[in-house]
Design a protein around this motif. Structure first.
Motif, PDB file in Angstrom:
ATOM      1  N   MET A   1       0.839  -1.184   0.000  1.00 24.33           N
ATOM      2  CA  MET A   1       0.000   0.000   0.000  1.00 24.33           C
ATOM      3  C   MET A   1       0.883   1.246   0.000  1.00 24.33           C
ATOM      4  N   THR A   2       0.251   2.370  -0.338  1.00 17.95           N
ATOM      5  CA  THR A   2       0.995   3.624  -0.429  1.00 17.95           C
ATOM      6  C   THR A   2       0.054   4.789  -0.140  1.00 17.95           C
ATOM      7  N   TYR A   3       0.621   5.948  -0.029  1.00 23.76           N
ATOM      8  CA  TYR A   3      -0.182   7.158   0.066  1.00 23.76           C
ATOM      9  C   TYR A   3      -0.405   7.694  -1.337  1.00 23.76           C
ATOM     10  N   VAL A   4      -1.496   8.445  -1.511  1.00 24.12           N
ATOM     11  CA  VAL A   4      -1.924   8.914  -2.825  1.00 24.12           C
ATOM     12  C   VAL A   4      -2.330  10.376  -2.719  1.00 24.12           C
ATOM     13  N   THR A   5      -1.930  11.182  -3.694  1.00 24.88           N
ATOM     14  CA  THR A   5      -2.427  12.557  -3.763  1.00 24.88           C
ATOM     15  C   THR A   5      -3.650  12.572  -4.673  1.00 24.88           C
ATOM     16  N   VAL A   6      -4.614  13.427  -4.334  1.00 24.91           N
ATOM     17  CA  VAL A   6      -5.875  13.466  -5.077  1.00 24.91           C
ATOM     18  C   VAL A   6      -6.204  14.894  -5.529  1.00 24.91           C
ATOM     19  N   GLN A   7      -7.352  15.051  -6.128  1.00 26.40           N
ATOM     20  CA  GLN A   7      -7.737  16.272  -6.833  1.00 26.40           C
ATOM     21  C   GLN A   7      -7.555  17.591  -6.078  1.00 26.40           C
ATOM     22  N   PRO A   8      -7.785  17.686  -4.771  1.00 26.55           N
ATOM     23  CA  PRO A   8      -7.579  18.988  -4.128  1.00 26.55           C
ATOM     24  C   PRO A   8      -6.153  19.543  -4.271  1.00 26.55           C
ATOM     25  N   CYS A   9      -5.195  18.698  -4.624  1.00 24.17           N
ATOM     26  CA  CYS A   9      -3.816  19.156  -4.837  1.00 24.17           C
ATOM     27  C   CYS A   9      -3.655  19.896  -6.165  1.00 24.17           C
ATOM     28  N   VAL A  10      -4.533  19.624  -7.106  1.00 24.52           N
ATOM     29  CA  VAL A  10      -4.403  20.214  -8.440  1.00 24.52           C
ATOM     30  C   VAL A  10      -4.422  21.737  -8.346  1.00 24.52           C
ATOM     31  N   ASP A  11      -3.437  22.353  -8.933  1.00 20.69           N
ATOM     32  CA  ASP A  11      -3.251  23.802  -8.985  1.00 20.69           C
ATOM     33  C   ASP A  11      -2.972  24.438  -7.621  1.00 20.69           C
ATOM     34  N   VAL A  12      -2.640  23.613  -6.618  1.00 26.59           N
ATOM     35  CA  VAL A  12      -2.255  24.130  -5.310  1.00 26.59           C
ATOM     36  C   VAL A  12      -0.759  23.878  -5.091  1.00 26.59           C
ATOM     37  N   LYS A  13      -0.359  22.621  -5.125  1.00 25.50           N
ATOM     38  CA  LYS A  13       1.038  22.211  -4.963  1.00 25.50           C
ATOM     39  C   LYS A  13       1.741  22.952  -3.821  1.00 25.50           C
ATOM     40  N   ASP A  14       1.183  22.882  -2.644  1.00 26.17           N
ATOM     41  CA  ASP A  14       1.705  23.583  -1.471  1.00 26.17           C
ATOM     42  C   ASP A  14       3.139  23.179  -1.107  1.00 26.17           C
ATOM     43  N   ARG A  15       3.512  21.942  -1.291  1.00 25.06           N
ATOM     44  CA  ARG A  15       4.844  21.395  -1.067  1.00 25.06           C
ATOM     45  C   ARG A  15       5.196  21.161   0.402  1.00 25.06           C
ATOM     46  N   ALA A  16       4.295  21.412   1.340  1.00 19.74           N
ATOM     47  CA  ALA A  16       4.585  21.077   2.735  1.00 19.74           C
ATOM     48  C   ALA A  16       4.840  19.583   2.870  1.00 19.74           C
ATOM     49  N   CYS A  17       4.130  18.793   2.090  1.00 16.41           N
ATOM     50  CA  CYS A  17       4.314  17.340   2.113  1.00 16.41           C
ATOM     51  C   CYS A  17       5.711  16.954   1.635  1.00 16.41           C
ATOM     52  N   VAL A  18       6.212  17.662   0.645  1.00 17.19           N
ATOM     53  CA  VAL A  18       7.545  17.393   0.103  1.00 17.19           C
ATOM     54  C   VAL A  18       8.595  17.621   1.191  1.00 17.19           C
ATOM     55  N   GLU A  19       8.422  18.688   1.958  1.00 18.79           N
ATOM     56  CA  GLU A  19       9.367  19.013   3.020  1.00 18.79           C
ATOM     57  C   GLU A  19       9.372  17.954   4.127  1.00 18.79           C
ATOM     58  N   GLU A  20       8.224  17.325   4.365  1.00 22.31           N
ATOM     59  CA  GLU A  20       8.106  16.339   5.440  1.00 22.31           C
ATOM     60  C   GLU A  20       8.501  14.929   5.015  1.00 22.31           C
ATOM     61  N   CYS A  21       8.501  14.645   3.740  1.00 25.89           N
ATOM     62  CA  CYS A  21       8.757  13.285   3.251  1.00 25.89           C
ATOM     63  C   CYS A  21      10.210  12.877   3.495  1.00 25.89           C
ATOM     64  N   PRO A  22      10.430  11.845   4.319  1.00 23.63           N
ATOM     65  CA  PRO A  22      11.803  11.454   4.629  1.00 23.63           C
ATOM     66  C   PRO A  22      12.500  10.679   3.502  1.00 23.63           C
ATOM     67  N   VAL A  23      11.741  10.198   2.516  1.00 18.10           N
ATOM     68  CA  VAL A  23      12.355   9.414   1.438  1.00 18.10           C
ATOM     69  C   VAL A  23      12.294  10.115   0.083  1.00 18.10           C
ATOM     70  N   ASP A  24      11.824  11.359   0.051  1.00 21.56           N
ATOM     71  CA  ASP A  24      11.828  12.152  -1.181  1.00 21.56           C
ATOM     72  C   ASP A  24      11.077  11.471  -2.327  1.00 21.56           C
ATOM     73  N   CYS A  25       9.853  10.992  -2.036  1.00 22.30           N
ATOM     74  CA  CYS A  25       9.088  10.247  -3.045  1.00 22.30           C
ATOM     75  C   CYS A  25       7.914  11.031  -3.619  1.00 22.30           C
ATOM     76  N   ILE A  26       7.830  12.329  -3.333  1.00 14.77           N
ATOM     77  CA  ILE A  26       6.727  13.146  -3.843  1.00 14.77           C
ATOM     78  C   ILE A  26       7.262  14.013  -4.975  1.00 14.77           C
ATOM     79  N   TYR A  27       6.803  13.720  -6.179  1.00 14.76           N
ATOM     80  CA  TYR A  27       7.310  14.345  -7.395  1.00 14.76           C
ATOM     81  C   TYR A  27       6.350  15.418  -7.886  1.00 14.76           C
TER      82      TYR A  27
END
Length: 106
Positions: A1-27
């Motif tokens: 299983m994995t985590y998934v980004t969904v439609q509310p991210c579209v045109d937002v791309k806040d990137r707070a998740c990128v900063e928190e990701c310890p394995v750099d898997c959010i592209y």
């Protein structure tokens, strides 16, 4: 299983998740961020920091966004597994379903 980004991210791309990701898997795509299903270690660090609640554990996806599991995975069909979003940089494209979404009014 994995985590998934969904439609509310579209045109937002806040990137707070990128900063928190310890394995750099959010592209970064052109309009949305995508979680690489093979690189995600299911730590959940990204989920609570998303300001638009656009990240879900795959088993907890609301029905209306269940198709985003495939959208996230399909984004990496041509990219493969680059081994880290930081070195891959932003990509000028999105999954066709995301690219086809209407843009917000300016």
């Amino acid at each position: 299983m994995t985590y998934v980004t969904v439609q509310p991210c579209v045109d937002v791309k806040d990137r707070a998740c990128v900063e928190e990701c310890p394995v750099d898997c959010i592209y970064e795509g052109a309009r949305m961020l995508y979680i690489h299903p093979d690189e995600c270690v299911d730590c959940g660090a990204c989920e609570p920091v998303c300001p638009v609640e656009a990240i879900f554990y795959e088993d907890d996806l609301p029905d209306q966004w269940s198709h985003y599991t495939a959208i996230n995975a399909d984004f990496f069909t041509d990219l493969g597994s680059p081994g880290g979003a930081a070195k891959a940089g932003a990509h000028p494209f999105d999954h066709p379903s995301v690219a086809a979404l209407p843009r917000p009014a300016q």
